[in-house]
Enzyme design. Sequence first.
Site, PDB file in Angstrom:
ATOM      1  N   TYR A 186      23.769  29.642 -14.247  1.00 40.22           N
ATOM      2  CA  TYR A 186      22.965  30.481 -13.264  1.00 40.22           C
ATOM      3  C   TYR A 186      21.391  30.469 -13.545  1.00 40.22           C
ATOM      4  O   TYR A 186      20.668  30.700 -12.831  1.00 40.22           O
ATOM      5  CB  TYR A 186      23.259  32.153 -13.438  1.00 40.22           C
ATOM      6  CG  TYR A 186      24.757  32.449 -12.989  1.00 40.22           C
ATOM      7  CD1 TYR A 186      25.697  31.660 -12.537  1.00 40.22           C
ATOM      8  CD2 TYR A 186      25.115  33.782 -13.339  1.00 40.22           C
ATOM      9  CE1 TYR A 186      27.056  32.033 -12.447  1.00 40.22           C
ATOM     10  CE2 TYR A 186      26.459  34.051 -13.173  1.00 40.22           C
ATOM     11  CZ  TYR A 186      27.290  33.281 -12.742  1.00 40.22           C
ATOM     12  OH  TYR A 186      28.811  33.487 -12.625  1.00 40.22           O
ATOM     13  N   LYS A 201      29.256  32.354 -19.727  1.00 44.10           N
ATOM     14  CA  LYS A 201      30.419  31.460 -19.375  1.00 44.10           C
ATOM     15  C   LYS A 201      29.838  30.154 -20.040  1.00 44.10           C
ATOM     16  O   LYS A 201      28.680  29.587 -19.725  1.00 44.10           O
ATOM     17  CB  LYS A 201      30.623  31.610 -17.944  1.00 44.10           C
ATOM     18  CG  LYS A 201      30.956  32.906 -17.332  1.00 44.10           C
ATOM     19  CD  LYS A 201      31.107  32.819 -15.683  1.00 44.10           C
ATOM     20  CE  LYS A 201      31.017  34.536 -15.234  1.00 44.10           C
ATOM     21  NZ  LYS A 201      29.712  34.813 -14.783  1.00 44.10           N
ATOM     22  N   HIS A 224      33.953  28.613 -17.566  1.00 46.35           N
ATOM     23  CA  HIS A 224      33.725  28.900 -16.290  1.00 46.35           C
ATOM     24  C   HIS A 224      34.614  28.135 -14.990  1.00 46.35           C
ATOM     25  O   HIS A 224      34.765  28.969 -14.054  1.00 46.35           O
ATOM     26  CB  HIS A 224      32.109  28.134 -15.768  1.00 46.35           C
ATOM     27  CG  HIS A 224      31.402  29.046 -14.851  1.00 46.35           C
ATOM     28  ND1 HIS A 224      29.858  29.244 -15.052  1.00 46.35           N
ATOM     29  CD2 HIS A 224      31.718  29.815 -13.817  1.00 46.35           C
ATOM     30  CE1 HIS A 224      29.710  29.920 -14.009  1.00 46.35           C
ATOM     31  NE2 HIS A 224      30.676  30.207 -13.046  1.00 46.35           N
TER      32      HIS A 224
END
Length: 320
Positions: free
Chosen positions: A49, A79, A112
């Site tokens: 992210y 993740k 992920h």
Amino acid sequence: MSTFITLSTGRRMPMVGLGTWKSAPGEVKRAVLAALDCGYKHIDCAAAYGNEQEVGEALALRVSPGKVLRREEVFVTSKLWNTKHDPEDVEEACRTSLAHLGLSYLDLYLMHWPMAFQRGKELMPRREDGSICYSDTHYRDTWAAMESLVDKGLVRAIGLSNFNARQTDDIFSIARHKPVVNQVECHPYLSQVDLLSHCRSVSLCVTAYSPLGSGDRPWASPDEPSLLQDPQLGAIAQRYQKTAAQIILRWHVQRGIVCIPKSVTPSRIQQNLQVFDFSLSEDDMRLITSFNRNERFIVPARDGKRVWRDAEHPHFPFHD
Ligand code: A2P
């Protein structure tokens, strides 16, 4: 109803957490602060992210000795990204997330995706034609490296994300430390009835990402259905005097699914946690589940506009 779910390790995980995917730099710190200040005890993060450092800045202001919250009161997930699946890269990737978040351990570390990408610094390594450069590292080998993180005390538990039932079974068959969570896309247009019952049968908790349909996904087009604007959901919301978002989130938690709604708007952040003071009738639960269209907003496959155009990788999770 409890605001926590007990994982197979015996540890408790709050049923509603703050999602941070798509929360832009400059916004996510304020969002995490707003969440912690209104009672959230669960923050969902990921290296991919690109904002873990800013999440860490917020955590440092609220979660540390002498601050409002003790570390053990907050559940933090991160993740492992697809370019870090090589067993040699796993510990360093985890330590980087820990450093960015300013933490000495994670409550949960997820793989992920089941597919590995070529090693390196680039998030989405691509060939000239735009296709992804995969690597043949198998998720079973990545899992073994993640188990060492538990042994070393860097993470309290490990889990999966975007794994289908077969891949989940595959991990269970070799695991020394069993996965405790499978985090998958789930919302009323993708109700995941079969995967949910499979995960339940092996005591694997399901966390819903995109629990509100991720209307802010970067590839959304105006002709795609908007879950939050669904008139049938609107009618239910009116009957309960709640918002459509609260109805959806209540549906998740009432099914025993943890959800991580993303918002950078303080009033919505607060509203999204207020789903434990009412319950949906069995008929309404069934009605909302019947809205299923098997509609995947993440990795859309319509009109050649897939996020990953070459989704034929053998470990791509959405074939079966
Ligand atoms: P924003 O971040 O601008 O507040 P998902 O969690 O499924 O990915 O959905 C995130 C999207 O839903 C974001 O666009 C977010 O907007 C919006 N959102 C989050 N909570 C609410 C809410 N209570 N009401 C309306 N929209 C919401």
